[in-house]
Design a protein around this motif. Structure first.
Motif, mmCIF file in Angstrom:
data_model
loop_
_atom_site.group_PDB
_atom_site.id
_atom_site.type_symbol
_atom_site.label_atom_id
_atom_site.label_comp_id
_atom_site.label_asym_id
_atom_site.label_seq_id
_atom_site.Cartn_x
_atom_site.Cartn_y
_atom_site.Cartn_z
ATOM 1 N N TYR A 192 -11.885 -24.535 -22.284
ATOM 2 C CA TYR A 192 -10.535 -24.465 -22.840
ATOM 3 C C TYR A 192 -9.783 -23.215 -22.386
ATOM 4 N N VAL A 193 -10.505 -22.158 -22.055
ATOM 5 C CA VAL A 193 -9.853 -20.992 -21.450
ATOM 6 C C VAL A 193 -9.313 -21.352 -20.070
ATOM 7 N N ALA A 194 -10.093 -22.086 -19.292
ATOM 8 C CA ALA A 194 -9.625 -22.514 -17.970
ATOM 9 C C ALA A 194 -8.363 -23.364 -18.089
ATOM 10 N N LEU A 195 -8.347 -24.291 -19.034
ATOM 11 C CA LEU A 195 -7.170 -25.137 -19.233
ATOM 12 C C LEU A 195 -5.965 -24.313 -19.679
ATOM 13 N N ALA A 196 -6.196 -23.343 -20.569
ATOM 14 C CA ALA A 196 -5.097 -22.506 -21.060
ATOM 15 C C ALA A 196 -4.525 -21.630 -19.949
ATOM 16 N N LEU A 197 -5.394 -21.091 -19.105
ATOM 17 C CA LEU A 197 -4.916 -20.263 -17.995
ATOM 18 C C LEU A 197 -4.112 -21.092 -16.996
ATOM 19 N N ALA A 198 -4.581 -22.295 -16.697
ATOM 20 C CA ALA A 198 -3.832 -23.165 -15.780
ATOM 21 C C ALA A 198 -2.463 -23.501 -16.363
ATOM 22 N N ALA A 199 -2.408 -23.671 -17.660
ATOM 23 C CA ALA A 199 -1.127 -23.961 -18.320
ATOM 24 C C ALA A 199 -0.165 -22.785 -18.206
ATOM 25 N N GLU A 200 -0.691 -21.588 -18.001
ATOM 26 C CA GLU A 200 0.151 -20.406 -17.835
ATOM 27 C C GLU A 200 0.459 -20.110 -16.368
ATOM 28 N N GLY A 201 0.039 -21.001 -15.481
ATOM 29 C CA GLY A 201 0.392 -20.852 -14.072
ATOM 30 C C GLY A 201 -0.693 -20.300 -13.181
ATOM 31 N N TRP A 202 -1.880 -20.065 -13.710
ATOM 32 C CA TRP A 202 -2.971 -19.525 -12.896
ATOM 33 C C TRP A 202 -3.603 -20.610 -12.018
ATOM 34 N N THR A 203 -4.028 -20.229 -10.831
ATOM 35 C CA THR A 203 -4.999 -21.007 -10.085
ATOM 36 C C THR A 203 -6.363 -20.560 -10.580
ATOM 37 N N VAL A 204 -7.099 -21.476 -11.199
ATOM 38 C CA VAL A 204 -8.362 -21.143 -11.866
ATOM 39 C C VAL A 204 -9.523 -21.760 -11.102
ATOM 40 N N LEU A 205 -10.439 -20.931 -10.643
ATOM 41 C CA LEU A 205 -11.688 -21.419 -10.085
ATOM 42 C C LEU A 205 -12.690 -21.503 -11.224
ATOM 43 N N ALA A 206 -13.112 -22.716 -11.531
ATOM 44 C CA ALA A 206 -13.956 -22.988 -12.696
ATOM 45 C C ALA A 206 -15.390 -23.223 -12.244
ATOM 46 N N SER A 207 -16.308 -22.430 -12.789
ATOM 47 C CA SER A 207 -17.701 -22.496 -12.353
ATOM 48 C C SER A 207 -18.643 -22.926 -13.470
ATOM 49 N N ALA A 208 -19.637 -23.693 -13.084
ATOM 50 C CA ALA A 208 -20.762 -24.107 -13.922
ATOM 51 C C ALA A 208 -21.688 -24.881 -12.995
ATOM 52 N N ARG A 209 -22.800 -25.352 -13.517
ATOM 53 C CA ARG A 209 -23.720 -26.119 -12.674
ATOM 54 C C ARG A 209 -23.332 -27.585 -12.583
ATOM 55 N N ARG A 210 -22.683 -28.118 -13.615
ATOM 56 C CA ARG A 210 -22.401 -29.553 -13.667
ATOM 57 C C ARG A 210 -21.090 -29.873 -12.950
ATOM 58 N N VAL A 211 -21.226 -30.413 -11.747
ATOM 59 C CA VAL A 211 -20.053 -30.700 -10.922
ATOM 60 C C VAL A 211 -19.161 -31.740 -11.589
ATOM 61 N N ASP A 212 -19.761 -32.792 -12.157
ATOM 62 C CA ASP A 212 -18.958 -33.853 -12.767
ATOM 63 C C ASP A 212 -18.141 -33.327 -13.943
ATOM 64 N N ALA A 213 -18.733 -32.431 -14.736
ATOM 65 C CA ALA A 213 -18.009 -31.864 -15.872
ATOM 66 C C ALA A 213 -16.860 -30.986 -15.404
ATOM 67 N N LEU A 214 -17.069 -30.210 -14.351
ATOM 68 C CA LEU A 214 -15.991 -29.383 -13.800
ATOM 69 C C LEU A 214 -14.858 -30.246 -13.272
ATOM 70 N N GLN A 215 -15.193 -31.342 -12.623
ATOM 71 C CA GLN A 215 -14.165 -32.240 -12.102
ATOM 72 C C GLN A 215 -13.357 -32.853 -13.235
ATOM 73 N N ASP A 216 -14.028 -33.141 -14.350
ATOM 74 C CA ASP A 216 -13.321 -33.687 -15.512
ATOM 75 C C ASP A 216 -12.351 -32.656 -16.085
ATOM 76 N N VAL A 217 -12.789 -31.396 -16.179
ATOM 77 C CA VAL A 217 -11.906 -30.343 -16.668
ATOM 78 C C VAL A 217 -10.701 -30.194 -15.745
ATOM 79 N N ALA A 218 -10.946 -30.195 -14.439
ATOM 80 C CA ALA A 218 -9.860 -30.053 -13.472
ATOM 81 C C ALA A 218 -8.858 -31.204 -13.591
ATOM 82 N N ALA A 219 -9.358 -32.400 -13.827
ATOM 83 C CA ALA A 219 -8.481 -33.566 -13.929
ATOM 84 C C ALA A 219 -7.599 -33.513 -15.163
ATOM 85 N N ARG A 220 -8.036 -32.790 -16.186
ATOM 86 C CA ARG A 220 -7.271 -32.696 -17.431
ATOM 87 C C ARG A 220 -6.247 -31.580 -17.405
ATOM 88 N N SER A 221 -6.228 -30.780 -16.362
ATOM 89 C CA SER A 221 -5.258 -29.693 -16.263
ATOM 90 C C SER A 221 -3.858 -30.258 -16.069
#
Length: 255
Positions: free
Chosen positions: A23-52
């Motif tokens: 949710y921090v990644a989503l909030a930062l993107a909403a403020e205009g940031w380009t956010v590189l989001a890291s974790a081990r689960r690629v599918d979960a990261l892709q889902d977060v990116a799609a919701r931005s």
């Protein structure tokens, strides 16, 4: 200290596949940031990116924070592709309840490797670039569990206490290079990790609200960011009590 903005470079958030990091990644993107989001689960990261929903964007940067060489390579590639890193929120972590009965050194080491050494690995990779530029914003996410010892928190509390100490030391070291450092110590936040808890969690805060509090506090000059305050300020008070009084109160109130 200068507080970087999206115009200064990209933001990096670890532990971004769920919980506060998501949710921090989503909030930062909403403020205009380009956010590189890291974790081990690629599918979960892709889902977060799609919701931005922008105006910024989220770019998955899969990695395992316990793999130093992998973290170094990922950060070097990100810098080469996306320019300077302006903001790093080092949030990756895990929690497994433990106690004296059945204490397992392997499980303890795993918690240390993720919570503490994972953060150290990220600092190893990002500090040269920020120091070289003379600007940057580092945010280390710890926990109120690091204030004092708590039941069923031998390994988790130890790593969070270490992060608090390290963040304090880091601040005094890197501010001479123009870098801003902040420490985040949340209380109980409703996330997949806390959903596993089988004990009362006072003042449990929704993760969206916690992320909003964190992102808003990044613009301020305070070193420590803590929420929900009704709970965390009480633990800050306990942190300052003499040992005998702390253990007396803890035995009466904590399970």
């Amino acid at each position: 200290m200068h507080t970087p903005t999206p115009a200064d470079g990209f933001a990096w958030v670890t532990g971004a596949s769920s919980g506060i990091g998501e949710y921090v990644a989503l909030a930062l993107a909403a403020e205009g940031w380009t956010v590189l989001a890291s974790a081990r689960r690629v599918d979960a990261l892709q889902d977060v990116a799609a919701r931005s929903r922008g105006p910024g964007r989220i770019i998955p940067l899969p990695l395992d924070v316990t793999d130093l060489q992998g973290v170094r390579a990922a950060v070097a590639g990100a810098l080469a592709t996306h320019g300077p890193m302006a903001l790093a929120i080092l949030n990756a972590g895990t929690y497994k309840p433990d106690g004296a009965r059945g204490l397992d050194a392997g499980d303890f080491a795993r918690t240390v490797n993720i919570n503490l050494m994972g953060t150290v690995n990220c600092l190893d990779a990002l500090l040269p670039g920020m120091i070289g530029r003379g600007t940057g914003h580092i945010v280390i996410v710890s926990s109120v569990a690091g204030y004092r010892g708590l039941p069923r928190s031998h390994s988790y509390g130890a790593t969070k206490a270490a992060l608090i100490n390290m963040a304090e030391s880091l601040k005094m070291d890197v501010e001479r290079y123009g870098l801003k450092t902040q420490l985040v110590c949340p209380g109980f936040i409703k996330t997949p990790l806390t959903d596993k808890n089988d004990f009362p969690m006072p003042f449990l805060m929704p993760v969206e609200k916690a992320a909003a509090r964190l992102v808003a506090a990044l613009k301020g000059d305070g070193f420590q960011i803590t929420f929900p305050r009704r709970f965390t300020w009480g633990l800050l008070f306990l942190r300052r009590l003499p040992d005998a009084l702390y253990f007396l109160l803890a035995r009466r109130t904590l399970r």
